[in-house]
Design a protein around this motif. Structure first.
Motif, short mmCIF file in Angstrom:
data_model
loop_
_atom_site.label_atom_id
_atom_site.label_comp_id
_atom_site.label_asym_id
_atom_site.label_seq_id
_atom_site.Cartn_x
_atom_site.Cartn_y
_atom_site.Cartn_z
N HIS B 217 0.84 -1.21 0.00
CA HIS B 217 0.00 0.00 0.00
C HIS B 217 0.87 1.25 0.00
CE1 HIS B 217 0.21 1.73 4.13
NE2 HIS B 217 0.38 0.49 4.54
N VAL B 249 -7.75 0.87 -1.68
CA VAL B 249 -8.91 -0.02 -1.58
C VAL B 249 -9.78 0.10 -2.84
CG1 VAL B 249 -10.95 -0.60 -0.21
CG2 VAL B 249 -8.82 0.06 0.93
N HIS B 275 -15.26 6.28 1.95
CA HIS B 275 -14.38 5.34 2.65
C HIS B 275 -14.98 5.15 4.03
CE1 HIS B 275 -11.58 5.66 -0.63
NE2 HIS B 275 -11.62 6.97 -0.54
N ALA B 279 -8.68 0.80 6.54
CA ALA B 279 -8.07 -0.49 6.22
C ALA B 279 -6.63 -0.48 6.68
CB ALA B 279 -8.15 -0.76 4.72
N ASP B 283 -5.45 -6.92 6.75
CA ASP B 283 -6.85 -7.08 6.36
C ASP B 283 -6.94 -7.84 5.04
OD1 ASP B 283 -7.58 -5.58 8.55
OD2 ASP B 283 -8.09 -3.77 7.42
N VAL B 285 -9.20 -8.14 1.84
CA VAL B 285 -10.22 -7.34 1.17
C VAL B 285 -10.94 -8.16 0.10
CG1 VAL B 285 -10.60 -5.32 -0.32
CG2 VAL B 285 -8.97 -5.19 1.59
N THR B 312 -15.06 -5.00 1.20
CA THR B 312 -15.28 -5.39 2.60
C THR B 312 -14.02 -6.00 3.19
OG1 THR B 312 -16.06 -7.60 1.94
CG2 THR B 312 -17.73 -5.89 2.24
N ARG B 313 -13.89 -5.84 4.49
CA ARG B 313 -12.87 -6.59 5.24
C ARG B 313 -13.51 -7.94 5.55
NH1 ARG B 313 -12.73 -3.67 9.50
NH2 ARG B 313 -11.11 -2.30 8.70
N LEU B 334 -15.63 -1.32 3.76
CA LEU B 334 -14.52 -0.36 3.70
C LEU B 334 -14.77 0.75 2.70
CD1 LEU B 334 -11.59 -2.97 3.51
CD2 LEU B 334 -12.33 -1.70 5.55
#
Lengths: 345, 345, 345
Positions: B217, B249, B275, B279, B283, B285, B312-313, B334
């Motif tokens: 990330h 994300v 958002h 996140a 996690d 995703v 989603t987580r 998320l």
């Protein structure tokens, strides 16, 4: 086993020896992108082909540090595979921009040797020169490194310690052909501060910090084909930690220095550099700068700032370079780099 | 310190103010490759120059989200460096494909201000426009963000809340010049489902999940020259966790949506985006989509699907957007993104 | 749900069936750079456009393994999404260099089927062919993989086990048009060892190790648009570990083999390959090679070495391939790859 490279040991070097390093490497737009994913660089010249062209640089050069890391990486298998420590740099000059498509090759000449008093290692001084595919010099630099002896009983060579300049003289800086900051767009570049706004002695806290990860430093170091084992192999050190390539800290600090030195667009020379403490994944790196000197140049609208760039583990708002008691680099100082940057007047 | 960018605080903004953001950035094939190493994107148009040419797009454009992230990243130092939260997006339209070699610059106009009742922060509304090196609009969008006040005692500005469309009207979508899905190769694209196969109200569970890492990330966010401290610096938050850029994300969910929406090749507009939860690395995703609307377009063989893309987580096979009791976004959601995609009819 | 790809199960395959895989993908200089950030590759041909041109390869090809991974990745959604294990490769030949700008597409034909005695899975044999945008074959290979049945009660197909060569015959190797090692620059390439310096039966310990990270293997695997869930999703396995793509270990081992095989510049064929144990983040990978065979070729100055490339978890200086007692691959062996490399004579 006999076909693999054991690296050179101290007694393998002799003054005057020339080492032609493998392997040539072509720099591409891909390198610019990966570099930009690893360092928070935002200098307008390497970021924007359009901006670069507006200051006379067309085609679009990559950052000087991309060229430095590629050229430096070539020397590792021959010079520092058995190094104890990288002790310093001097007289590094960037002779011409490196462009996507350029292929860099590096050669080194041994310019000094000094065995340590313990007899188990010695200091090797080399001058390295990187050339492009036309044989033109892209950059050159001196470096000295402490290297293990293979055999502690091997006789000491005659001590030769080269005289290296404390700094590249301003008049020896090489300016990129065509560089012209006359119509420099300060808004596009991100800050209004120009040559006249900086004073010798001024310190700038670059504020931002980056927490290092195990993957990113390896990707960076590997991109430069640097083969030093301690960066990639958790089994190479007794503590199981992977030592981060000093150049990773240089690039991180240089990128962080954008915040306060956004117009210090180009690196013209590196006068000196010391990796004063090891960095590891999980460390959060900050940077501060000090203006050491200023000089005019012959290029239109272009001034030169001599800057000390200091990287620290954790932020030091006091910007303390040296411990007052010992005179040594303060705890937390990772890098002490002295360089010339080109900035609009 | 005075030379570094402290970012703008709420009281620094005024309606009608125009901010020209630094620094222009040239997009290259390197960006496409790094993007492809960070997101599991497989859409045929950005993946294949040959496929793109077969639908009228030659030279080979990069994904719209590459352009979005680059253009958005420019605004961070001026708009959201002191943001508490990114509240929403609206009216984002992609006006023309971004090609390798294009240089993007972004400008923002403040279109609204509303101080919060607590007096310590306020909402800033901006409309941002990214142009290429020829001055042509590449994309524009509205965004509102909650920003700290420097001085809680500073007087509140007159409240101006802009009227923003709930969605870009289908007739306002800009289609890439030359786009033609008449001879679209469904086998090469990976799925047989076309415009007529999707029904309003239909939900698609995209099945696959990706576990986020700290390195990836950061590399993504850095690639866009986004400077928000919380993404890169583990010391920026009291809990020592690095908040993941919301755009990471978005790109992850969009890439995951290939599985079920492989032919939703191009993003024409983003109608809205929230958002809804932070996140973090570790996690996993997942994503699901809902078809919100459908529209014909003027381009040959091209239809438009209005899609809700939810990240989603952990996987939520029930595809629940909102908690039945509170009406708020369900735990684990998320991202709630509303966009128009172009798909063969 | 019905729109997403569940992958094929054993009973979905039939001998003679042809699967045209999505999605075509254009290879660029960006891929070369990302690859170089993920693997310590230093072979002079893919590293340097200038060196490549000096041996007759202009424009500058990417490594054969870049082409292999891209082409292989295409097959995953159709062939091995429901695989229990990737059992082997055979008869892989590289028919022409892949150049930046080339777009690869892959097609597979089912050439064999054999249900397992447990009735719950079976072995699928495919021959896959990757072509470029001109329809020319870039590479082809056979592969067999154990795939789950959807329904254990489904009837077993007739058993067809294709005859696959134990190795590509030396006379069947395809040499890149124009390849000429007559003026090969050994100093630039990094080692002096040529064809005549290697003996059949010789083993080479490549010495260096790389500790794998969670981010890097995912970036690599994603770059190839490989969609196997176990690589990306920590929730896909009961133990919460992310299985590393076998191809990541192939590329790592190949890059490590530079140290001792620097002149084995090009891969002409892969004769066989087995992923003998899973690899995970945190493992430190080493490699050793054994010379299995040697052959002359029709290209000027070009010889071929048939090499066994073995990757191990932790270093095994004894270079033991098989456990003396069981005859199975020794503990710690991750990869047993048999390939032909082209080397100067």
């Amino acid at each position: 086993m006999s076909k693999t490279n054991p690296g050179n040991f101290f007694e393998d070097f002799s003054v005057g020896q020339v080492l032609r390093h493998a392997t040539p490497r072509t720099v591409t737009e891909g390198d610019r992108a990966v570099y930009g994913s690893l360092y928070p660089t935002r200098f307008a010249v390497p970021s924007s082909a359009q901006f670069a062209a507006s200051v006379g640089l067309d085609p679009h050069p990559v950052e000087e540090l991309v060229a430095f890391h590629v050229a430096f990486g070539k020397t590792v298998p021959d010079i520092s595979l058995n190094a104890v420590a990288n002790l310093g740099y001097a007289e590094c000059r960037f002779h011409r921009p490196v462009l996507p498509g350029d292929t860099l090759s590096t050669t080194s000449e041994v310019i000094g040797l000094k065995q340590n008093s313990n007899g188990r290692s010695g200091v090797v001084y080399v001058r390295s020169t990187a050339t492009n595919q036309r044989g033109e010099v892209a950059l050159d630099w001196a470096r000295w490194v402490m290297v293990h002896k293979r055999d502690p009983e091997a006789p000491a060579p005659e001590t030769v310690v080269p005289e290296l300049a404390a700094a590249v003289a301003a008049e020896d800086l090489v300016l990129p052909t065509g560089l012209d900051f006359t119509d420099y767009d300060f808004a596009a570049a991100g800050e209004p501060h120009r040559f006249d706004d900086y004073e010798v002695g001024e310190k700038i806290d670059h504020v931002d910090g980056v927490t290092l990860t195990e993957s990113e430093h390896q990707q960076a170091t590997r991109l430069w084909q640097n083969t030093a084992k301690v960066h990639f192999n958790a089994q190479a050190r007794p503590d199981g930690r992977q030592l981060i390539y000093g150049g990773h800290v240089i690039s991180m600090a240089r990128a962080l220095s954008f915040n306060g030195l956004a117009n210090a667009q180009l690196i013209a020379a590196i006068n000196a550099g010391a990796h004063t403490a090891p960095a590891f994944a999980g460390d959060t790196v900050y940077a501060w700068s000090e203006v050491l000197d200023k000089a005019e140049t012959s290029a239109p609208g272009v001034g030169a700032l001599r800057l000390r760039l200091v990287a620290t583990r954790d932020r030091d708002e006091s910007m303390t370079l040296r411990d007052a008691e010992t005179g040594k680099h303060a705890a937390g100082v990772l890098l002490d780099l002295d360089y010339w940057a080109l900035i609009p007047r």
